[in-house]
Design an enzyme around this catalytic site. Structure first.
Site, short mmCIF file in Angstrom:
data_model
loop_
_atom_site.label_atom_id
_atom_site.label_comp_id
_atom_site.label_asym_id
_atom_site.label_seq_id
_atom_site.Cartn_x
_atom_site.Cartn_y
_atom_site.Cartn_z
N LEU A 94 0.91 -1.13 0.04
CA LEU A 94 0.16 0.10 -0.09
C LEU A 94 0.80 1.19 -0.05
O LEU A 94 1.97 1.20 0.85
CB LEU A 94 -0.94 0.03 1.32
N ASP A 95 0.47 2.40 -0.65
CA ASP A 95 1.21 3.60 -0.69
C ASP A 95 1.53 3.97 0.65
O ASP A 95 0.81 3.75 1.48
CB ASP A 95 0.54 4.59 -1.51
N TYR A 96 2.58 4.94 0.74
CA TYR A 96 2.87 5.39 2.15
C TYR A 96 1.58 6.08 2.87
O TYR A 96 1.49 5.86 4.08
CB TYR A 96 4.10 6.48 1.91
N THR A 132 -1.61 5.75 2.33
CA THR A 132 -2.98 4.85 2.26
C THR A 132 -3.05 4.01 3.14
O THR A 132 -1.94 3.38 3.89
CB THR A 132 -2.72 3.92 0.85
#
Length: 651
Positions: A495-497, A499
């Site tokens: 998952l993105d930083y 998110t």
């Protein structure tokens, strides 16, 4: 940018006694605006030592009613003697801390904590000559010195004002000869260092080190209580070889500084070797499961940094070369050099640790938590009105409750972004005052588990793997090792930083392989929720098919709720919408890009949102959340929900 620094300093110039010099210095030499730096202001030769220390404490955010320079001198008489005898040495240590602060290695809160807990961190900045070879005549030299911790051997171009190196000490103390180091010793470590001019004896000593004929004995403080009842041989691979290190425990105990958690078990160990591979002792102890106190591996195995968190401020690498033994050719007597260590005072027994913990339970922890938030806000430029407002929102005395660690971690995270110039102090202050939730939800939590799989709720603004962008951040991968030491959980996706939400893990290679087949075959279904700018005109479920990375991409979206969101009290609220997004394909940043291309960028997306939105809206996070993950087990699909919290932000 240098003029901006001057403007930031201007309110404190009277206290720093630099009004005339600092304001007129650039006018006489414009080039100095490029070469000057904010940390060089700490070193002011000839200034009274107490004033230099008080200015540093004020610069790092110390409150006026506690933590004065006089208080530190009372708790550490050696510091007072140093400030009176040679204030330039203490000024150099302060300048060194400011230099690390400017480089992002630590923050102001950590600087202040280190100095208040261990005032001796400002001492020991003098090279001491402990031996001179009696069999060498002038002009040749062969000597041994006791090198302080955190001192470089050779002078480098990028250094701080007032820095002392072993090389500069040699040039000052032995100006008639050019000396060089005959062995290697890490900058962070302290202990015996051999120096000499180019002579036969010096060459002989270098050959002894090179041929592994010198016995080096180190003393160190390590984490934990090693199960070494006698001398143990460690021979883990280091730098392409398998050098041997022999270690034994001298004392078991606990770290002398009491923190908010359980007592930190530490041990005093002795390690000797005949080989000198780079970082050999550090690597061997780390791979043996007992890293050095103050060690900061690139994998971020320890919390935040080598300097620790607010509860455990390591001000140094606790490694000291205390004994060197060798024999020179043509000389019958063996040479034995010793430089005693001072690590014993940092190790206490369990009873003393318990007494110190009991004394802190009388309200000192609450005061520390309150002080940390107030200190940081004042450093960001908060007024007393803002401080009172934030204090009511956060109920300052409760910062040391069960969620204190989360609050302090989030605060340190914002402070690092300010010091690394990724956000401004004004923006950080705005986030804390307008969005109280920005100091919460830092620790991952388990949501679901079945067999070899587990789903955790990943917090926003947390790294999955270590990156140099945020060196003090403990990534999720390393948190799993600490939270589940007996189970090697593996990340099945990312998952993105920014998110938050559902993150799938596997406890075995076989389960991780199965999950990779699921994701590659698009058998895993994921549902995201996001807050976007504007009100989309979608009727029902809409399919966004903008190509990404030159490949077809598809995201199904629909509007769940429309409302308004106020980002600043002095600005009109903006129309926003809560949308549901189901990615059919899995391109990088697919949901963020598709919503941006549809004209409704995600709130908090500084990378893809319209710049004009960024001026009107300053949000503490990327408002996208992985709310559901559907796993295709053979016996039937399993859906795991991780509820989002965006509904409460709209009105």
């Amino acid at each position: 940018s240098r003029h901006a620094c001057l403007e930031a300093w201007y309110p404190r110039l009277p206290q720093l006694n630099l009004t005339h010099e600092l304001l007129h210095f650039p006018a006489s030499n414009p080039q100095s605006l490029r070469t000057s730096s904010r940390h060089s202001v700490a070193f002011m030769p000839g200034t009274h030592g107490l004033q230099v220390l008080q200015d540093a404490l004020h610069r790092w955010g110390a409150r006026q009613d506690c933590g004065s320079a006089e208080d530190l001198c009372q708790s550490c008489p050696d510091l007072r003697a140093e400030l009176e005898a040679d204030p330039d040495r203490a000024s150099a240590r302060i300048s060194q801390l400011d230099f690390w602060l400017g480089k992002g290695k630590l923050n102001s809160e950590t600087c202040l904590s280190m100095v208040q807990v261990h005032p001796e961190c400002l001492l020991d900045y003098t090279v001491q000559q402990i031996w001179t070879a009696p069999f060498i005549s002038h002009p040749w030299r062969l000597i041994a010195v006791n090198k302080p911790r955190n001192m470089m051997i050779c002078t480098k171009q990028h250094s701080f004002t007032g820095e002392v190196t072993v090389q500069s000490w040699c040039e000052k103390m032995h100006p008639d000869c050019r000396m060089h180091a005959l062995q290697s010793l890490e900058d962070e470590a302290s202990g015996i260092l051999m120096l000499g001019t180019k002579s036969k004896a010096s060459n002989n000593v270098m050959d002894l080190f090179r041929n592994h004929l010198v016995k080096r004995t180190y003393h160190a403080l390590v984490f934990g209580h090693p199960n070494w009842h006698e001398e143990v041989r460690l021979d883990f691979p280091v730098k392409g070889g398998r050098p041997a290190t022999y270690v034994r425990v001298l004392r078991y105990g606990y770290w002398s500084v009491v923190n908010r958690g359980s007592p930190e078990a530490v041990s005093l160990v002795e390690a000797w070797t005949m080989v000198g591979r780079t970082s050999q002792i550090r690597e061997h102890l780390r791979k043996a499961g007992h890293p050095l106190l103050g060690d900061h591996p690139d994998t971020a195995e320890l919390d935040q940094s080598c300097f620790g968190g607010a509860g455990l401020p390591w001000y140094r690498l606790f490694l000291h070369l205390s004994r060197v033994e060798f024999s020179l050719p043509d000389h019958s007597d063996a040479v034995v050099l010793e430089a005693p260590h001072i690590f014993e005072k940092y190790v206490v027994d369990r009873a003393e640790q318990a007494q110190r913990s009991a004394r802190l339970m009388d309200g000192q922890q609450e005061a520390a938590g309150k002080s940390s938030l107030e200190t940081t806000l004042l450093r960001w430029g908060a007024s007393q009105d803002t401080l009172s407002q934030v204090g009511q929102q956060y109920q300052l005395p409760t910062l040391c409750d069960d969620h204190a660690e989360e609050h302090m971690a989030r605060l340190a995270q914002l402070d690092f972004l300010v010091h690394s110039s990724q956000i401004s102090a004004a923006d950080a202050l705005h986030l804390v005052s307008e969005f109280p939730a920005c100091l919460a939800d830092y620790v991952p939590r388990q949501v679901w588990a079945q067999g070899d799989f587990m789903v955790i709720a990943k917090p926003f603004n947390r790294l999955v793997y270590a990156k140099k962008r945020l060196p003090r951040e403990l990534p999720i991968a390393e948190w799993l090792k600490k939270a589940f030491p007996e189970t090697p959980w593996r990340l099945c996706h990312r998952l993105d930083y920014g998110t938050s939400g559902a993150l799938l893990l596997a406890s075995s290679k076989e389960a991780a392989h199965v999950s990779s087949l699921w994701f590659s075959g698009r058998a895993v279904k994921k549902v995201y929720h996001a807050l976007v700018f504007g009100i989309p005109d979608w009727t029902g479920e809409e399919s966004l098919t903008y190509p990404l990375e030159g490949k077809p991409s598809q995201t199904l979206v629909r509007v769940l709720k429309c409302g308004r969101l106020r980002f600043r009290q002095d600005c009109e609220p903006l129309e926003v919408a809560l949308v549901e997004a189901k990615p059919i394909t899995g391109r990088t940043h697919q949901i963020r890009l598709h919503l941006m291309m549809a004209g409704h960028a995600i709130i908090g997306d500084s990378e893809y949102a319209d710049p004009c939105h960024g001026k009107l809206a300053c949000c503490y996070r990327l408002c996208v959340h992985s709310s559901r993950i559907e796993l295709p087990f053979p016996e039937g699909k399993v859906a795991v929900d991780v509820p989002q919290s965006f509904d409460g932000m709209l009105y």
